[in-house]
Design a protein around this motif. Structure first.
Motif, PDB file in Angstrom:
ATOM      1  N   CYS A  76       0.821  -1.206   0.000  1.00  0.00           N
ATOM      2  CA  CYS A  76       0.000   0.000   0.000  1.00  0.00           C
ATOM      3  C   CYS A  76       0.857   1.259   0.000  1.00  0.00           C
ATOM      4  CB  CYS A  76      -0.889   0.043   1.240  1.00  0.00           C
ATOM      5  SG  CYS A  76      -1.878  -1.423   1.516  1.00  0.00           S
ATOM      6  N   ALA A  77       0.404   2.256  -0.728  1.00  0.00           N
ATOM      7  CA  ALA A  77       1.009   3.584  -0.691  1.00  0.00           C
ATOM      8  C   ALA A  77      -0.142   4.568  -0.547  1.00  0.00           C
ATOM      9  CB  ALA A  77       1.802   3.862  -1.954  1.00  0.00           C
ATOM     10  N   GLY A  78       0.027   5.510   0.359  1.00  0.00           N
ATOM     11  CA  GLY A  78      -1.043   6.464   0.609  1.00  0.00           C
ATOM     12  C   GLY A  78      -0.580   7.551   1.549  1.00  0.00           C
ATOM     13  N   VAL A  79      -1.481   7.932   2.449  1.00  0.00           N
ATOM     14  CA  VAL A  79      -1.186   9.022   3.373  1.00  0.00           C
ATOM     15  C   VAL A  79      -1.600   8.657   4.793  1.00  0.00           C
ATOM     16  CG1 VAL A  79      -1.363  10.855   1.653  1.00  0.00           C
ATOM     17  CG2 VAL A  79      -3.404  10.123   2.876  1.00  0.00           C
ATOM     18  N   ARG A  80      -0.945   9.298   5.744  1.00  0.00           N
ATOM     19  CA  ARG A  80      -1.361   9.215   7.140  1.00  0.00           C
ATOM     20  C   ARG A  80      -2.483  10.224   7.334  1.00  0.00           C
ATOM     21  NH1 ARG A  80       2.773   6.925  10.569  1.00  0.00           N
ATOM     22  NH2 ARG A  80       4.714   6.724   9.415  1.00  0.00           N
ATOM     23  N   THR A  81      -3.573   9.817   7.946  1.00  0.00           N
ATOM     24  CA  THR A  81      -4.703  10.728   8.148  1.00  0.00           C
ATOM     25  C   THR A  81      -4.692  11.345   9.530  1.00  0.00           C
ATOM     26  OG1 THR A  81      -6.103   8.887   8.830  1.00  0.00           O
ATOM     27  CG2 THR A  81      -6.149   9.498   6.497  1.00  0.00           C
ATOM     28  N   ALA A  82      -3.714  10.990  10.342  1.00  0.00           N
ATOM     29  CA  ALA A  82      -3.553  11.572  11.673  1.00  0.00           C
ATOM     30  C   ALA A  82      -2.178  12.241  11.725  1.00  0.00           C
ATOM     31  CB  ALA A  82      -3.660  10.490  12.745  1.00  0.00           C
ATOM     32  N   PRO A  83      -2.031  13.269  12.540  1.00  0.00           N
ATOM     33  CA  PRO A  83      -0.732  13.951  12.604  1.00  0.00           C
ATOM     34  C   PRO A  83       0.382  12.981  12.948  1.00  0.00           C
ATOM     35  CG  PRO A  83      -2.404  15.187  13.784  1.00  0.00           C
ATOM     36  CD  PRO A  83      -3.027  13.879  13.395  1.00  0.00           C
ATOM     37  N   ALA A 121       1.160   3.082  13.450  1.00  0.00           N
ATOM     38  CA  ALA A 121      -0.158   3.643  13.181  1.00  0.00           C
ATOM     39  C   ALA A 121      -1.177   2.521  12.988  1.00  0.00           C
ATOM     40  CB  ALA A 121      -0.112   4.508  11.932  1.00  0.00           C
ATOM     41  N   GLU A 122      -2.392   2.776  13.401  1.00  0.00           N
ATOM     42  CA  GLU A 122      -3.487   1.840  13.183  1.00  0.00           C
ATOM     43  C   GLU A 122      -3.953   1.947  11.734  1.00  0.00           C
ATOM     44  OE1 GLU A 122      -4.728  -0.356  15.417  1.00  0.00           O
ATOM     45  OE2 GLU A 122      -3.150   0.306  16.761  1.00  0.00           O
ATOM     46  N   SER A 123      -4.633   0.934  11.253  1.00  0.00           N
ATOM     47  CA  SER A 123      -5.153   0.945   9.885  1.00  0.00           C
ATOM     48  C   SER A 123      -6.061   2.139   9.646  1.00  0.00           C
ATOM     49  CB  SER A 123      -5.926  -0.339   9.598  1.00  0.00           C
ATOM     50  OG  SER A 123      -5.059  -1.439   9.594  1.00  0.00           O
ATOM     51  N   ALA A 124      -6.810   2.559  10.658  1.00  0.00           N
ATOM     52  CA  ALA A 124      -7.723   3.686  10.522  1.00  0.00           C
ATOM     53  C   ALA A 124      -6.973   5.001  10.294  1.00  0.00           C
ATOM     54  CB  ALA A 124      -8.612   3.798  11.749  1.00  0.00           C
ATOM     55  N   ASP A 125      -5.702   5.071  10.690  1.00  0.00           N
ATOM     56  CA  ASP A 125      -4.902   6.287  10.523  1.00  0.00           C
ATOM     57  C   ASP A 125      -4.170   6.327   9.190  1.00  0.00           C
ATOM     58  OD1 ASP A 125      -5.682   7.072  13.041  1.00  0.00           O
ATOM     59  OD2 ASP A 125      -3.881   6.294  14.013  1.00  0.00           O
ATOM     60  N   LEU A 126      -4.363   5.320   8.355  1.00  0.00           N
ATOM     61  CA  LEU A 126      -3.694   5.252   7.057  1.00  0.00           C
ATOM     62  C   LEU A 126      -4.740   5.161   5.958  1.00  0.00           C
ATOM     63  CD1 LEU A 126      -0.999   2.598   8.018  1.00  0.00           C
ATOM     64  CD2 LEU A 126      -0.641   5.054   7.763  1.00  0.00           C
ATOM     65  N   ARG A 127      -4.578   5.965   4.924  1.00  0.00           N
ATOM     66  CA  ARG A 127      -5.506   5.914   3.797  1.00  0.00           C
ATOM     67  C   ARG A 127      -4.748   5.495   2.545  1.00  0.00           C
ATOM     68  NH1 ARG A 127      -8.405  10.092   0.150  1.00  0.00           N
ATOM     69  NH2 ARG A 127      -9.930   8.690  -0.758  1.00  0.00           N
ATOM     70  N   PRO A 128      -4.984   4.282   2.069  1.00  0.00           N
ATOM     71  CA  PRO A 128      -4.278   3.832   0.867  1.00  0.00           C
ATOM     72  C   PRO A 128      -4.811   4.530  -0.381  1.00  0.00           C
ATOM     73  CG  PRO A 128      -5.816   2.153   1.605  1.00  0.00           C
ATOM     74  CD  PRO A 128      -5.856   3.249   2.621  1.00  0.00           C
ATOM     75  N   LEU A 129      -3.905   4.968  -1.222  1.00  0.00           N
ATOM     76  CA  LEU A 129      -4.269   5.549  -2.510  1.00  0.00           C
ATOM     77  C   LEU A 129      -3.910   4.600  -3.647  1.00  0.00           C
ATOM     78  CD1 LEU A 129      -3.012   9.189  -1.857  1.00  0.00           C
ATOM     79  CD2 LEU A 129      -5.344   8.294  -1.648  1.00  0.00           C
ATOM     80  N   MET A 130      -2.993   3.680  -3.360  1.00  0.00           N
ATOM     81  CA  MET A 130      -2.549   2.705  -4.349  1.00  0.00           C
ATOM     82  C   MET A 130      -2.281   1.394  -3.601  1.00  0.00           C
ATOM     83  SD  MET A 130       0.475   3.301  -7.179  1.00  0.00           S
ATOM     84  CE  MET A 130       1.465   4.170  -6.021  1.00  0.00           C
ATOM     85  N   VAL A 131      -2.843   0.296  -4.086  1.00  0.00           N
ATOM     86  CA  VAL A 131      -2.661  -1.009  -3.449  1.00  0.00           C
ATOM     87  C   VAL A 131      -2.382  -2.049  -4.524  1.00  0.00           C
ATOM     88  CG1 VAL A 131      -3.725  -2.797  -2.014  1.00  0.00           C
ATOM     89  CG2 VAL A 131      -4.246  -0.402  -1.571  1.00  0.00           C
ATOM     90  N   VAL A 132      -1.389  -2.880  -4.266  1.00  0.00           N
ATOM     91  CA  VAL A 132      -1.115  -4.027  -5.140  1.00  0.00           C
ATOM     92  C   VAL A 132      -1.360  -5.266  -4.291  1.00  0.00           C
ATOM     93  CG1 VAL A 132       0.593  -5.255  -6.515  1.00  0.00           C
ATOM     94  CG2 VAL A 132       0.587  -2.759  -6.494  1.00  0.00           C
ATOM     95  N   THR A 133      -2.295  -6.095  -4.731  1.00  0.00           N
ATOM     96  CA  THR A 133      -2.731  -7.239  -3.936  1.00  0.00           C
ATOM     97  C   THR A 133      -2.947  -8.459  -4.816  1.00  0.00           C
ATOM     98  OG1 THR A 133      -4.386  -7.974  -2.345  1.00  0.00           O
ATOM     99  CG2 THR A 133      -5.171  -6.593  -4.118  1.00  0.00           C
TER     100      THR A 133
END
Length: 156
Positions: A97-104, A123-135
């Motif tokens: 996964c590549a994305g952003v942290r949604t918490a400071p 970080a918990e999964s809820a604090d990470l927002r994937p923008l690109m996923v290879v699965t």
């Protein structure tokens, strides 16, 4: 010198040749543009089975023990790619996964997941927002994320 005191063979066990090759390759791939990186990783993931959490965690620990740059705060992209490649060498593939942290602190981030859980992340999964996923999960052909085809521009 007794057998117990001899040095292990190079290329055997954690930190071996395969792992070092995965790490070196990851540093090269980390310089690619995002779309190209996703295409390369999607090709690598083809034919693999989904990785378990335990084997992905084992690779995470091996990668961070072998490379200080991967273990560092700013080594997330090469670390995640190296973990995925090391898992692939054993026939499995975690969700990359590549994305952003949604918490400071808000920042770009790359990580791996297995069995629906982030591996080795503070970080918990809820604090990470994937923008690109290879699965390689069943029913998902190689990749998801990066937008959808309905023209809305929103990620799935």
């Amino acid at each position: 010198m007794t057998t117990e005191m001899t040095m292990p063979r190079r290329g055997a066990g954690p930190g071996g040749l395969r792992l070092r090759t995965a790490i070196a390759t990851a540093f090269v791939l980390a310089r690619f543009k995002p779309g190209r990186l996703r295409r390369v990783l999607t090709r690598c993931a083809k034919g693999a089975r989904p990785a378990t959490y335990e084997e992905t965690l084992e690779m995470y620990e091996a990668v961070t023990a072998t490379s200080r740059r991967c273990a560092g705060r700013y080594g997330c992209l090469p670390r995640s790619v190296a973990i995925a490649l090391a898992c692939r060498m054993s026939g499995s593939w975690p969700d990359w996964c590549a994305g952003v942290r949604t918490a400071p602190p808000f920042s770009p981030h790359a990580w791996v997941e297995a069995e629906g859980r982030t591996v080795g992340e503070q970080a918990e999964s809820a604090d990470l927002r994937p923008l690109m996923v290879v699965t390689v999960r069943e029913g998902v052909p190689g990749e998801r994320g990066g937008g959808n085809d309905d023209g809305s521009g929103q990620a799935p």
